[in-house]
Design a protein around this motif. Structure first.
Motif, PDB file in Angstrom:
ATOM      1  N   ARG A 152      -9.343  37.035 -59.622  1.00 31.99           N
ATOM      2  CA  ARG A 152      -8.847  36.065 -60.550  1.00 31.99           C
ATOM      3  C   ARG A 152      -9.640  34.872 -60.944  1.00 31.99           C
ATOM      4  O   ARG A 152      -9.724  34.357 -61.853  1.00 31.99           O
ATOM      5  CB  ARG A 152      -7.267  35.783 -60.287  1.00 31.99           C
ATOM      6  CG  ARG A 152      -6.365  37.078 -60.496  1.00 31.99           C
ATOM      7  CD  ARG A 152      -5.105  36.863 -60.106  1.00 31.99           C
ATOM      8  NE  ARG A 152      -4.078  37.780 -60.239  1.00 31.99           N
ATOM      9  CZ  ARG A 152      -2.941  37.903 -59.802  1.00 31.99           C
ATOM     10  NH1 ARG A 152      -2.502  37.047 -58.835  1.00 31.99           N
ATOM     11  NH2 ARG A 152      -2.167  39.064 -59.942  1.00 31.99           N
ATOM     12  N   LEU A 156     -11.624  33.291 -63.946  1.00 31.58           N
ATOM     13  CA  LEU A 156     -11.244  31.746 -64.429  1.00 31.58           C
ATOM     14  C   LEU A 156     -12.452  30.949 -64.567  1.00 31.58           C
ATOM     15  O   LEU A 156     -12.807  30.383 -65.751  1.00 31.58           O
ATOM     16  CB  LEU A 156     -10.332  31.080 -63.470  1.00 31.58           C
ATOM     17  CG  LEU A 156      -9.979  29.635 -63.942  1.00 31.58           C
ATOM     18  CD1 LEU A 156      -9.436  29.483 -65.116  1.00 31.58           C
ATOM     19  CD2 LEU A 156      -9.138  28.971 -62.674  1.00 31.58           C
ATOM     20  N   ARG A 159     -14.665  32.076 -67.388  1.00 31.50           N
ATOM     21  CA  ARG A 159     -14.075  31.963 -68.880  1.00 31.50           C
ATOM     22  C   ARG A 159     -14.520  30.339 -69.115  1.00 31.50           C
ATOM     23  O   ARG A 159     -14.792  30.086 -70.345  1.00 31.50           O
ATOM     24  CB  ARG A 159     -12.697  32.114 -68.981  1.00 31.50           C
ATOM     25  CG  ARG A 159     -12.045  31.864 -70.119  1.00 31.50           C
ATOM     26  CD  ARG A 159     -12.633  32.771 -71.325  1.00 31.50           C
ATOM     27  NE  ARG A 159     -12.079  32.377 -72.645  1.00 31.50           N
ATOM     28  CZ  ARG A 159     -12.545  32.963 -73.948  1.00 31.50           C
ATOM     29  NH1 ARG A 159     -13.691  33.677 -73.577  1.00 31.50           N
ATOM     30  NH2 ARG A 159     -11.950  32.412 -74.747  1.00 31.50           N
ATOM     31  N   GLN A 160     -14.360  29.751 -68.024  1.00 33.48           N
ATOM     32  CA  GLN A 160     -14.724  28.337 -68.191  1.00 33.48           C
ATOM     33  C   GLN A 160     -16.141  28.033 -68.454  1.00 33.48           C
ATOM     34  O   GLN A 160     -16.555  27.149 -69.397  1.00 33.48           O
ATOM     35  CB  GLN A 160     -14.388  27.516 -66.909  1.00 33.48           C
ATOM     36  CG  GLN A 160     -12.951  27.242 -66.724  1.00 33.48           C
ATOM     37  CD  GLN A 160     -12.479  26.658 -65.528  1.00 33.48           C
ATOM     38  OE1 GLN A 160     -13.267  26.450 -64.450  1.00 33.48           O
ATOM     39  NE2 GLN A 160     -11.035  26.277 -65.192  1.00 33.48           N
ATOM     40  N   ARG A 273      -7.630  24.571 -70.863  1.00 36.59           N
ATOM     41  CA  ARG A 273      -8.089  24.659 -69.680  1.00 36.59           C
ATOM     42  C   ARG A 273      -6.844  24.461 -68.439  1.00 36.59           C
ATOM     43  O   ARG A 273      -6.840  25.378 -67.609  1.00 36.59           O
ATOM     44  CB  ARG A 273      -9.192  23.530 -69.461  1.00 36.59           C
ATOM     45  CG  ARG A 273      -9.618  23.705 -68.076  1.00 36.59           C
ATOM     46  CD  ARG A 273     -10.513  22.323 -67.966  1.00 36.59           C
ATOM     47  NE  ARG A 273     -11.324  22.438 -66.453  1.00 36.59           N
ATOM     48  CZ  ARG A 273     -12.142  21.577 -66.147  1.00 36.59           C
ATOM     49  NH1 ARG A 273     -12.740  20.515 -67.031  1.00 36.59           N
ATOM     50  NH2 ARG A 273     -12.430  21.667 -64.885  1.00 36.59           N
ATOM     51  N   ARG A 276      -4.817  27.740 -68.818  1.00 35.33           N
ATOM     52  CA  ARG A 276      -5.605  29.047 -68.018  1.00 35.33           C
ATOM     53  C   ARG A 276      -5.459  28.797 -66.516  1.00 35.33           C
ATOM     54  O   ARG A 276      -5.267  29.952 -65.787  1.00 35.33           O
ATOM     55  CB  ARG A 276      -6.905  29.258 -68.550  1.00 35.33           C
ATOM     56  CG  ARG A 276      -7.553  30.391 -68.121  1.00 35.33           C
ATOM     57  CD  ARG A 276      -8.957  30.766 -68.803  1.00 35.33           C
ATOM     58  NE  ARG A 276      -8.718  31.067 -70.335  1.00 35.33           N
ATOM     59  CZ  ARG A 276      -8.408  32.073 -70.934  1.00 35.33           C
ATOM     60  NH1 ARG A 276      -7.981  33.362 -70.023  1.00 35.33           N
ATOM     61  NH2 ARG A 276      -8.195  32.071 -71.890  1.00 35.33           N
ATOM     62  N   THR A 277      -5.856  27.566 -66.039  1.00 34.88           N
ATOM     63  CA  THR A 277      -5.861  27.359 -64.667  1.00 34.88           C
ATOM     64  C   THR A 277      -4.539  27.537 -63.895  1.00 34.88           C
ATOM     65  O   THR A 277      -4.173  28.164 -63.098  1.00 34.88           O
ATOM     66  CB  THR A 277      -6.373  25.930 -64.468  1.00 34.88           C
ATOM     67  OG1 THR A 277      -7.552  25.747 -65.172  1.00 34.88           O
ATOM     68  CG2 THR A 277      -6.415  25.701 -62.890  1.00 34.88           C
ATOM     69  N   THR A 280      -3.736  31.227 -63.855  1.00 35.08           N
ATOM     70  CA  THR A 280      -4.178  31.998 -62.494  1.00 35.08           C
ATOM     71  C   THR A 280      -3.679  31.469 -61.324  1.00 35.08           C
ATOM     72  O   THR A 280      -3.270  32.243 -60.416  1.00 35.08           O
ATOM     73  CB  THR A 280      -5.575  31.522 -62.431  1.00 35.08           C
ATOM     74  OG1 THR A 280      -6.198  31.805 -63.921  1.00 35.08           O
ATOM     75  CG2 THR A 280      -6.295  32.109 -61.574  1.00 35.08           C
ATOM     76  N   THR A 295      -4.448  20.726 -60.759  1.00 32.15           N
ATOM     77  CA  THR A 295      -4.928  20.806 -62.086  1.00 32.15           C
ATOM     78  C   THR A 295      -5.291  19.437 -62.769  1.00 32.15           C
ATOM     79  O   THR A 295      -6.025  19.255 -63.379  1.00 32.15           O
ATOM     80  CB  THR A 295      -4.080  21.746 -63.072  1.00 32.15           C
ATOM     81  OG1 THR A 295      -3.980  22.979 -62.424  1.00 32.15           O
ATOM     82  CG2 THR A 295      -4.682  21.880 -64.518  1.00 32.15           C
ATOM     83  N   ASP A 349       2.967  32.982 -66.127  1.00 31.35           N
ATOM     84  CA  ASP A 349       1.528  33.104 -66.095  1.00 31.35           C
ATOM     85  C   ASP A 349       1.007  33.883 -67.165  1.00 31.35           C
ATOM     86  O   ASP A 349      -0.050  33.730 -67.677  1.00 31.35           O
ATOM     87  CB  ASP A 349       1.298  33.973 -64.639  1.00 31.35           C
ATOM     88  CG  ASP A 349       1.854  35.224 -64.747  1.00 31.35           C
ATOM     89  OD1 ASP A 349       3.062  35.315 -65.277  1.00 31.35           O
ATOM     90  OD2 ASP A 349       1.495  36.063 -64.006  1.00 31.35           O
ATOM     91  N   GLU A 353      -1.435  32.257 -70.252  1.00 30.08           N
ATOM     92  CA  GLU A 353      -2.640  32.828 -70.424  1.00 30.08           C
ATOM     93  C   GLU A 353      -2.888  33.162 -72.020  1.00 30.08           C
ATOM     94  O   GLU A 353      -4.136  32.981 -72.430  1.00 30.08           O
ATOM     95  CB  GLU A 353      -2.874  34.078 -69.624  1.00 30.08           C
ATOM     96  CG  GLU A 353      -4.114  34.719 -69.841  1.00 30.08           C
ATOM     97  CD  GLU A 353      -4.428  36.066 -68.993  1.00 30.08           C
ATOM     98  OE1 GLU A 353      -5.597  36.769 -68.976  1.00 30.08           O
ATOM     99  OE2 GLU A 353      -3.353  36.588 -68.249  1.00 30.08           O
TER     100      GLU A 353
END
Length: 407
Positions: A152, A156, A159-160, A273, A276-277, A280, A295, A349, A353
């Motif tokens: 995961r 992540l 994707r970033q 961002r 998504r963080t 995850t 985060t 979650d 996402e």
């Protein structure tokens, strides 16, 4: 007392690397033998004071960059499913092409070999492995799902990296076009216009207004370009120093969020961002409060960071994530709605996402549309400026032709 690097075999036949302090190489070898380690190689570590600047890393980075961290995480997630941590880290250190990557991985490997958990060993290199990264690794170790967490985490980071790549590719062409256009206009004003103006000095007739304006600007740029350059450098320096202060930086970041188009792009990008963080981390069994705290520290915009801290405080006192997001008044309504849906369905979650996916698609669509308009706008502005310069040169010539025809 000197410091020595060593490569040894432990009683199980596995290679181990590390360093220790001893009076001599023989004393270091004796220490290792006393620990039932078979020495393969031992050598003195170089003194940093006598090492050349380039070798000391003053001109190179001694940490993992974002791209290197992404690659390391993907390799670790793949190999750790089929081999022990120690063997995987040793393999990655050997295969590293860059010295700084090899040094960081070897440090982590030494920590694991000495009995530390992987997250604790990574804490020895805090510049390479941020707190959020280490918290997810620790959650995987505690829950016994480290391979899944690494998978995961690698997704992540990948994707970033894709988002960063899109941003860079999106702004590169307009930026280069604008810089080239500015240099072309400056070259015309400083070098071309003065040469042409010399032809009209002995005419004895008043030049057109447009020509006089262009000549005045040309003379100013030709004589004071160095002052403008110094002023620009000084402005950048003063602005940089001011933005390091919390008060001015907070006002500047809040102002950026209020801009019509740029503010929306910044808000959507940071919200995506964060969503998504958080998604995850929640899926990795990291507590929501801990996820918000970690985060929030990664958000550069001070206004959004302050809002994230307020959200964490609201949840700490018993509030919900969606309610805290709504009260903040900064985050997109879609994120608030999907967060509420996730809390109601117990799939926070998954909903976070989906919110991140939607916000990233919106970001791509808005930037593509804006830049499709920006590129021709830059060309049109440059064309208008060049046309005015050419027209300022042609008007006196046409005026002279008219006077000659009357004579």
């Amino acid at each position: 007392m000197a410091s020595f690097q060593y490569l040894v075999l432990d009683p199980a036949g596995r290679e181990r690397r590390g360093h220790l302090d001893a009076q001599s190489a023989e004393a270091a070898q004796a220490q290792l033998a006393a620990r039932r380690l078979h020495v393969l190689r031992i050598e003195a570590r170089s003194d940093p004071a006598s090492t050349p600047l380039l070798s000391r890393g003053l001109f190179r980075r001694n940490r993992l960059g974002s791209r290197q961290l992404t690659l390391f995480t993907r390799q670790l997630a793949t190999l750790i499913q089929v081999a022990p941590q120690e063997e995987v880290l040793r393999t990655l250190a050997r295969q590293a092409e860059r010295d700084e990557v090899r040094r960081v991985v070897e440090t982590v490997h030494e920590g694991v070999v000495s009995g530390r958990r992987l997250s604790e060993a990574m804490a020895r290199e805090p510049k390479s492995f941020p707190p959020l990264y280490r918290a997810m690794i620790a959650a995987g170790e505690e829950s016994g799902t480290l391979p899944l967490i690494l998978e995961r985490l690698s997704l992540l980071l990948e994707r970033q990296a894709q988002v960063r790549g899109k941003i860079l590719s999106t702004i590169t062409y307009p930026l280069v076009l604008a810089v080239v256009a500015a240099f072309v206009v400056l070259a015309l004003m400083i070098f071309v216009v003065p040469q042409v103006v010399e032809q009209f000095e002995d005419v004895g007739q008043e030049l057109p207004l447009l020509t006089r304006i262009v000549i005045a600007l040309s003379n100013f740029l030709a004589n004071w370009w160095w002052a403008l350059l110094l002023l620009g450098v000084a402005s950048i320096f003063v602005s940089g120093r001011a933005l390091k202060e919390e008060g001015p930086r907070m006002k500047f970041d809040a102002f950026m969020l209020r801009l019509p188009l740029i503010g929306r792009l910044i808000r959507d990008l940071h919200a995506a961002r964060m969503a998504r963080t958080l998604s995850t981390m929640i899926a990795s069994r990291v507590p929501l409060l801990e996820g918000l705290r970690l985060t929030g520290s990664t958000i550069r915009n001070r206004a959004l960071r302050s809002a994230s801290e307020e959200i964490a405080e609201s949840i700490r006192t018993g509030g919900s994530l969606s309610g805290a997001l709504r009260r903040a008044g900064i985050f997109p309504p879609l994120l608030v709605y999907l967060a509420a849906s996730g809390e109601a369905s117990g799939r926070l979650d998954l909903m976070l996402e989906r919110a991140a996916d939607y916000l990233e698609r919106e970001f791509d669509a808005v930037t593509s549309t804006a830049l499709s308009l920006l590129e021709p706008a830059i060309i049109i502005v440059m064309g208008v400026i060049v046309a005015l310069i050419v027209l300022s040169i042609l008007l006196p010539i046409l005026q002279l032709d008219t006077l000659a025809g009357r004579i």
